[in-house]
Design a protein around this motif. Structure first.
Motif, short mmCIF file in Angstrom:
data_model
loop_
_atom_site.label_atom_id
_atom_site.label_comp_id
_atom_site.label_asym_id
_atom_site.label_seq_id
_atom_site.Cartn_x
_atom_site.Cartn_y
_atom_site.Cartn_z
N MET A 28 -4.51 2.10 -5.64
CA MET A 28 -3.22 2.34 -5.60
C MET A 28 -2.73 3.20 -4.34
O MET A 28 -3.47 4.29 -4.12
N THR A 29 -1.98 2.91 -3.47
CA THR A 29 -1.89 3.77 -2.54
C THR A 29 -0.98 4.66 -2.79
O THR A 29 -0.40 5.03 -3.70
N ARG A 30 -0.68 5.81 -1.81
CA ARG A 30 -0.05 7.11 -2.00
C ARG A 30 1.32 6.73 -2.35
O ARG A 30 2.05 7.34 -3.22
N ARG A 31 2.01 5.72 -1.49
CA ARG A 31 3.42 5.40 -1.48
C ARG A 31 3.82 4.98 -3.09
O ARG A 31 4.80 5.22 -3.61
N VAL A 32 2.63 3.99 -3.42
CA VAL A 32 3.00 3.35 -4.80
C VAL A 32 3.02 4.35 -5.83
O VAL A 32 3.65 4.48 -6.78
N ARG A 33 1.89 5.18 -5.89
CA ARG A 33 2.03 6.34 -6.69
C ARG A 33 3.31 7.18 -6.74
O ARG A 33 3.76 7.52 -7.73
#
Lengths: 78, 253
Positions: free
Chosen positions: B1-6
């Motif tokens: 999971m990328t940071r933005r999705v998190r």
């Protein structure tokens, strides 16, 4: 919910966010002490003076001192 | 999971939790509502025992057994600090010469302020402990205030002065004796046939300094225990931060 209570709750929320967003742990200890003072004011506004006295002594004096001493002992490493 | 999705997932979950919390808080009774089932009964029971401070009555009289456990929490924390922060075999304790301040190296104002503030603070702490059953405050609050007064010795001088003027032995013994006194006062209730920690001493008139039975005695015990415990913990931390350093490699004490 009076204006005084709403103002003190808002100050507590702002103080907590400020503690989290302060980058250096040494600075965080001082902001933590200020946050303890804001919590004390909130407890007084909510008419809980015993809790306010305990919070004033512990959260403003003892806890930031412990944090600063722990940081000094660990040499500033994370 | 990328940071933005998190981050997006957290904001979504946070918004949902905030909505649920707001709905719950809106359903609570107002602060300072006139009727409260537990409050009404606690105030009545406290007044029957001639205690003006109902919080102190709940802490030391109606639910004194819980306070016994709480007091020993601080005792355990102090013991844990002493055990964990003890000097290891590959560490030595310096003389503190690097941290010793001569009289003219400490700011004059700081020295004067701490000399003046220390007896006042200890006296205010003793007042809060003694009047715990009459006005807001009590054993724990007064004990912490007294301990911060003792630590002003460190502010006004240096860590060696603190250790010379407040020897560890005194505080160790004081803390243990005060913690035991709480249980001993509880035994008084047992001897009177009313149950452990029951309020069985004479109750006096409400508002007097000597009233409310066992509550002032328990206040004093908790005050001394908390004050000594906090001074011990902070002295261990100060010693660790300032005086103890590792021996050069290969040496052992």
């Amino acid at each position: 919910m009076t204006a005084l209570l709403a103002a003190s709750l808002l100050l507590v929320a702002v103080g907590g966010t400020a503690v989290v967003l302060t980058p250096d742990p040494r600075n965080q200890a001082v902001v933590l002490s200020m946050y303890g003072l804001l919590l004390t004011v909130m407890f007084v506004v909510l008419q809980a003076p015993d809790v306010a006295m305990a919070q004033l002594a512990v959260g403003t004096v003892v806890l930031p001192l412990l944090v600063i001493l722990a940081i000094a002992r660990s040499g500033g490493r994370q | 999971m990328t940071r933005r999705v998190r981050l997006g997932l957290f904001l979504l979950a946070g918004a949902g939790t905030a909505l649920v919390l707001l709905a719950a808080f809106a359903g609570l009774p107002d602060f300072g509502a006139r009727s409260h089932p537990y409050g009404a009964r606690a105030v009545a029971a406290g007044l029957k025992h001639n205690t003006s401070n109902i919080v102190a009555s709940v802490n030391f009289d109606l639910r004194a057994l819980d306070t016994l456990g709480e007091e020993f929490v601080l005792f355990t924390a102090a013991t844990g600090a002493v055990v964990l922060l003890r000097r290891l075999h590959d560490e030595e304790r310096g003389e503190g010469t690097r941290h010793r301040y001569e009289r003219d190296e400490v700011f004059e104002t700081l020295r004067l302020a701490s000399y003046l503030a220390m007896p006042v603070t200890v006296l205010v702490g003793a007042y809060v402990v003694a009047h715990g059953h009459l006005s807001p405050g009590g054993g724990f609050q007064g004990g912490v205030v007294m301990s911060s007064g003792v630590l002003m010795l460190y502010l006004g001088a240096d860590v060696s002065a603190l250790e010379r003027l407040s020897p560890r032995r005194v505080f160790d013994v004081g803390e243990a004796v005060a913690a035991g006194m709480f249980a001993v006062v509880g035994l008084v209730g047992l001897m009177a046939g009313a149950g452990f920690l029951a309020n069985s001493l004479p109750r006096g008139t409400m508002g007097d300094l000597l009233s409310a039975g066992t509550v002032p005695l328990l206040n004093v015990a908790v005050g001394v225990e908390v004050g000594c415990g906090i001074v011990i913990v902070l002295e261990m931390f100060l010693e660790q931060a300032l005086l103890i350093r590792s021996l050069p490699d290969g040496d052992h004490r």
